[in-house]
Write an enzyme that holds these catalytic residues in place. Structure first.
Site, short mmCIF file in Angstrom:
data_model
loop_
_atom_site.label_atom_id
_atom_site.label_comp_id
_atom_site.label_asym_id
_atom_site.label_seq_id
_atom_site.Cartn_x
_atom_site.Cartn_y
_atom_site.Cartn_z
N HIS A 26 86.80 26.13 -14.70
CA HIS A 26 87.71 24.98 -14.72
C HIS A 26 87.68 24.29 -13.36
CE1 HIS A 26 91.28 22.86 -16.48
NE2 HIS A 26 91.33 22.47 -15.21
N HIS A 28 86.64 20.03 -11.63
CA HIS A 28 86.46 18.62 -11.96
C HIS A 28 85.55 17.95 -10.94
CE1 HIS A 28 90.15 19.30 -14.31
NE2 HIS A 28 90.71 19.73 -13.19
N TYR A 44 97.32 8.55 -11.68
CA TYR A 44 97.20 8.76 -10.24
C TYR A 44 95.82 8.32 -9.80
CZ TYR A 44 94.65 12.97 -11.67
OH TYR A 44 93.75 13.84 -12.25
N HIS A 176 95.51 27.06 -17.38
CA HIS A 176 96.43 27.40 -16.29
C HIS A 176 97.60 28.30 -16.70
CE1 HIS A 176 94.01 24.50 -14.31
NE2 HIS A 176 94.65 23.42 -14.69
N ASP A 247 90.02 25.08 -10.39
CA ASP A 247 90.74 23.82 -10.60
C ASP A 247 90.47 22.82 -9.48
OD1 ASP A 247 92.32 22.01 -12.03
OD2 ASP A 247 94.17 22.64 -11.04
#
Length: 291
Positions: A26, A28, A44, A176, A247
């Site tokens: 996980h 990005h 955002y 998560h 993450d």
């Protein structure tokens, strides 16, 4: 529209040595915005966090394989993620966000490009729950591809949508640790429901996001160690259906974590090397590299 801070500028090299083939399941990539523009309706604006910087981080941490997860900041435009996968097609996989209007040919093209799942956000600060019939229809459409769903939920959503989860026709991964906050304890109703959900052979969970659910700041003892009991319970409940990820670059967190310290939490999550092998190597292989 708020801006968010960049990832940690100088992450540490972890003391814990990851096993060969370890997967960050996980993370990005964001932008760069002048090549892969951010969605107009984003909640955002992130600083660029391109694939080259992620690769450098993984080299530092000792991570060999990667599952990139499309974030809401890029919406249904998966090009930044797909470009990163194309650079490492054997060791990278992807989780896309798609619109209901995508064609079956479009889904097959994503599969060829390395995508193995579709993600839906239920989290309130990212817009709230999607249309549930749309999720069900997409689940049916991706079933022949051998894909699964990835669901980003708030803790209370585990209570609200448990009946809906029972109707899903494909495996699904909860991001998560279900965002079940440490301050409410492992006895909280949402966490009890998550543990019960893990008895379902379709259900997977990521023991990621310790910095999201922790009550302790990074200056208090081992960073985010109070999240470890949650991770341990989930790993014990479904050792063959747990995943872990950094993450990175950590959008919308209360404080920016050091990814090396996140890796060093892993021995607190499981002290059995066989369980860590499943978490970091075997389980992501089965889910994302099955073909």
């Amino acid at each position: 529209m708020k801006s968010i801070p960049p990832p940690h500028p100088n992450p540490s090299r972890p003391a814990f040595r990851l096993p060969a083939g370890a997967c960050d399941a996980h993370c990005h990539v964001f932008g760069p915005g002048d090549v892969f523009p951010y969605a107009d309706d984003r909640r955002y604006t992130p600083p660029d966090a391109p694939a080259a910087r992620l690769r450098a981080l993984h080299a530092l941490l000792g991570i060999d394989r990667v599952v990139l997860v499309q974030a809401s900041v890029h919406g249904h435009d998966n090009r930044a993620m797909l470009a990163a996968i194309a650079e490492s097609p054997d060791t990278y996989r992807g989780v896309a966000m798609v619109g209901a209007g995508i064609t079956d040919a479009g889904l097959k093209d994503l599969h060829t490009a390395g995508v193995r799942a579709v993600r839906f956000n239920f989290v309130r600060h990212l817009g709230g729950a999607p249309d549930l019939p749309t999720v069900l229809r997409m689940a049916e459409r991706i079933r022949p591809l051998g894909w699964h769903l990835v669901l980003h939920l708030d803790a209370e959503d585990l209570l609200t949508y448990r009946g809906f989860l029972d109707t899903l026709p494909v495996p699904f991964v909860i991001d998560h640790m279900g965002r079940t906050m440490v301050e409410h304890g492992t006895g909280q109703q949402a966490f009890a429901m998550l543990l019960d959900l893990m008895q379902d052979a379709r259900a997977w969970v990521k023991v990621s996001g310790a910095e999201r659910i922790s009550q302790a700041l990074s200056t208090q003892g081992p960073p985010y160690a109070d999240a470890a009991p949650f991770a341990r319970r989930l790993i014990e409940a479904a050792p063959d259906r747990v995943l872990w990820g950094t993450d990175w670059p950590h959008p919308n967190v209360r404080e920016m974590p050091d990814d090396g310290q996140l890796v060093d939490l892993l021995p607190l999550f499981a002290d059995d090397p066989a369980l860590l092998q499943k978490l970091l190597v075997d389980n992501p292989t089965r889910l994302y590299w099955h073909d």
